[in-house]
Design a protein around this motif. Structure first.
Motif, short mmCIF file in Angstrom:
data_model
loop_
_atom_site.label_atom_id
_atom_site.label_comp_id
_atom_site.label_asym_id
_atom_site.label_seq_id
_atom_site.Cartn_x
_atom_site.Cartn_y
_atom_site.Cartn_z
N VAL A 238 0.91 -1.27 -0.06
CA VAL A 238 -0.05 -0.02 0.07
C VAL A 238 1.07 1.38 0.07
CG1 VAL A 238 -1.78 1.41 1.13
CG2 VAL A 238 -1.94 -1.17 1.25
N THR B 63 -1.19 -2.06 -5.40
CA THR B 63 -2.52 -2.64 -4.76
C THR B 63 -3.06 -3.69 -5.80
OG1 THR B 63 -3.83 -0.90 -5.25
CG2 THR B 63 -2.93 -1.17 -2.93
N ILE C 61 -9.17 -2.94 0.98
CA ILE C 61 -8.37 -1.91 1.53
C ILE C 61 -8.64 -0.43 0.88
CG2 ILE C 61 -5.90 -1.14 1.54
CD1 ILE C 61 -5.36 -4.27 0.89
N THR C 62 -8.63 0.48 1.74
CA THR C 62 -8.85 1.87 1.41
C THR C 62 -7.44 2.71 1.55
OG1 THR C 62 -9.45 2.84 3.54
CG2 THR C 62 -11.09 1.86 2.18
N ASN C 63 -7.02 3.78 0.85
CA ASN C 63 -6.11 4.78 1.10
C ASN C 63 -6.62 5.53 2.06
OD1 ASN C 63 -7.96 6.83 0.25
ND2 ASN C 63 -6.92 6.57 -1.91
N ASP C 64 -5.66 6.61 2.48
CA ASP C 64 -6.01 7.58 3.57
C ASP C 64 -6.94 8.45 3.55
OD1 ASP C 64 -4.77 8.91 1.83
OD2 ASP C 64 -3.14 9.86 3.09
N LYS C 65 -7.86 8.50 2.33
CA LYS C 65 -8.71 9.37 2.05
C LYS C 65 -10.13 8.56 2.13
CE LYS C 65 -6.19 12.89 0.77
NZ LYS C 65 -6.17 13.80 1.80
N SER D 60 -15.21 6.51 2.93
CA SER D 60 -14.86 7.15 4.02
C SER D 60 -16.08 7.32 4.94
CB SER D 60 -14.22 8.61 3.43
OG SER D 60 -15.27 9.18 3.03
N VAL E 202 -14.14 2.38 8.52
CA VAL E 202 -13.07 3.18 7.65
C VAL E 202 -12.90 4.42 8.47
CG1 VAL E 202 -12.23 4.13 5.43
CG2 VAL E 202 -13.51 2.00 5.45
N LEU F 21 -9.18 5.25 10.17
CA LEU F 21 -8.45 6.39 9.59
C LEU F 21 -8.07 7.71 10.70
CD1 LEU F 21 -9.64 6.80 5.92
CD2 LEU F 21 -7.77 5.48 6.77
N GLY G 211 -3.79 3.97 5.18
CA GLY G 211 -4.81 3.35 4.90
C GLY G 211 -5.53 2.66 5.87
N SER G 212 -6.55 1.85 5.55
CA SER G 212 -7.47 0.83 6.22
C SER G 212 -7.45 -0.62 5.74
CB SER G 212 -8.75 1.43 6.98
OG SER G 212 -9.43 1.61 5.80
#
Length: 476
Positions: free
Chosen positions: A57, A62, A97-101, A118, A123, A127, A162-163
């Motif tokens: 990540v 990814t 998986i998500t990014n920091d947004k 988000s 999530v 974050l 991320g999460s």
């Protein structure tokens, strides 16, 4: 309603309510407990996977990462396992998986890549550096479609980049919940059944003990011969023994008072006669008169002795609640012995005694006290001899009626006057003899007590053609 049934119903009601409350709590707590276990497992899995994918990540890799491909392909594996009776043939984890947004950059199902997650609690909170989890219905109208999501932060040099969320449908654990609930209910049903059987057994035992005590109290109330039944060394046995002790004291006090009153009354006559004769003998009188008064004193003294002896025998019998020396008695032999006992009285009045035992077998026997029965039958024969006309015949026979042996003695005397029918078994009551002899009035009460001790009965009735029939009924 009987006390045993009341106790059983009360016991079962309390047991049922307790079981219902316990089962309700246990069954209701199974599902939350299993869900908590599932959540704990998802936390561990999410944390482990977040650690494994952190490098990919951070590098923005990814889609082409080997690890990501393996995560995407794991659900396609075929399995067939049996877990405590529940068959499992599919893998149920979903990983995204998500990014920091909060934008989805990886989805093991491949359906939501690029979507903004988000706002989802798992999530959003992750974050923010908090524990993120949620339970969402796939079908808004069905609680059974809930899916549990647990997220873990993906870290790079101490920063959240991320999460990673691991999701699993709650419906996959329902078979385990239902199996546990079913087993608990089944075993609870067996426990309730066992408890009910124990309650029934206890209630039956208690009811039997109380019935014995009740029958004993009822017999005492009716004045019947009754011995305290075996009730054990428990509280009911102590109660029974206390009742018997109280009965003995109360009956003893009342019995002594009544006995002293009747004895004093009956002794007045012979004492007065003795005193009168003794006072007259102080004076000078012809030898013949002196001899007559002396003979009167001796006769009255003998009468007192006879009265006291018979009364003591009757008292002992009345206080006796059961036979002390029961044995098998041959009826024909018993009747022959009784006939021999009264031979002198028969000869004086030139009476004949016929004995008829043809209706019973030669060796026919009953259980009882031979001495008491011999005395009782002897008393009946003495009465028949006293009232039978000189030169007549007394008939004694034995018959079987069902489960009863009847020994009857018939004479050809004047019979019983109507006014005396209800009094002949009273203590000290006697009818005047044709010979003017005075009876103690204790013979028939003695016969009645002997009959009661043998669980039988005694009766005296007038015959249709004249005379009297005295019967002693004894159980075979």
């Amino acid at each position: 309603m009987k006390i045993g049934l009341r106790i059983l119903l009360g016991y079962f009601l309390i047991l049922g309510l307790t079981a219902w409350l316990v089962l309700n709590v246990v069954v209701e707590e199974i599902k939350p407990g299993v869900r908590a276990t599932l959540e704990d497992t998802l936390i561990d899995t999410a944390q482990m996977l977040a650690t494994l994918v952190a490098e990919d990540v951070a590098n923005g890799n990814t889609s082409d990462s080997t690890l990501m491909k393996r995560l995407q392909n794991y659900a396609q594996r075929s399995i067939d396992v049996n877990i405590s009776g529940v068959r499992k043939n599919s893998l149920d984890y979903r990983v995204y998986i998500t990014n920091d947004k909060g934008i989805v950059v990886f989805d093991s199902d491949g359906r939501d890549v690029g979507k903004d997650y988000s706002r989802w609690n798992d999530v959003y909170r992750t974050l923010q550096g908090q524990y993120g989890a949620r339970s969402t219905r796939a079908d808004p109208d069905s609680d059974a479609s809930s899916v549990m999501h647990v997220a873990a932060p993906i870290m790079d040099h101490g920063h959240i980049i991320g999460s990673l969320t691991v999701a699993k449908a709650i419906s996959t654990i329902n078979p385990f919940v239902q199996r546990s609930q079913r087993k608990i209910l089944q075993r609870s049903a067996w426990m309730l059944l066992g408890s009910l059987l124990i309650g029934i057994a206890f209630s039956w035992w208690l009811n039997q003990a109380l019935r014995k005590l009740q029958r004993y109290a009822s017999s005492v109330e009716k004045g019947e011969k009754a011995s305290l039944p075996a009730l054990g060394n428990n509280e009911i046995g102590m109660l029974g023994r206390a009742l018997e002790s109280m009965r003995d004291r109360l009956e003893g006090k009342q019995y002594v008072e009544q006995l002293m009153h009747t004895l004093a009354h009956e002794l007045k006559s012979p004492i007065a006669s003795i005193q009168g004769s003794a006072e007259l003998m102080r004076e000078d009188m012809p030898a013949a008169d002196r001899q007559r008064f002396l003979q009167n004193i001796l006769e009255q003294n003998q009468r007192q002795k006879q009265l006291i002896d018979k009364l003591l025998a009757l008292v002992k019998l009345e206080k006796q609640q059961s036979l002390e020396h029961a044995e098998t008695i041959q009826v024909p032999t018993l009747l022959q012995q009784c006939a021999q006992d009264v031979q002198a009285g028969l000869q004086i009045k030139k009476l004949a005694l016929e004995i008829d035992t043809s209706a019973i077998a030669t060796n026919h026997g009953i259980m009882g006290d031979a001495l008491l029965l011999r005395q009782a039958i002897g008393n009946l024969l003495d009465n028949a001899i006293d009232f039978a006309p000189a030169g007549s015949t007394i008939r004694m026979c034995a018959l079987v009626h069902g489960q009863q042996l009847q020994i009857s003695i018939q004479d050809q005397g004047p019979g019983i006057p109507d006014y005396a029918q209800d009094k002949i078994f009273d203590r000290f009551y006697s009818l005047p003899r044709p010979t003017a002899a005075k009876s103690t009035g204790l013979g028939l009460p003695f016969v009645r007590e002997v009959a009661l001790l043998h669980q039988g009965s005694a009766s005296v009735n007038n015959l249709t053609g004249g005379g009297t029939c005295a019967c002693l009924n004894l159980p075979l």
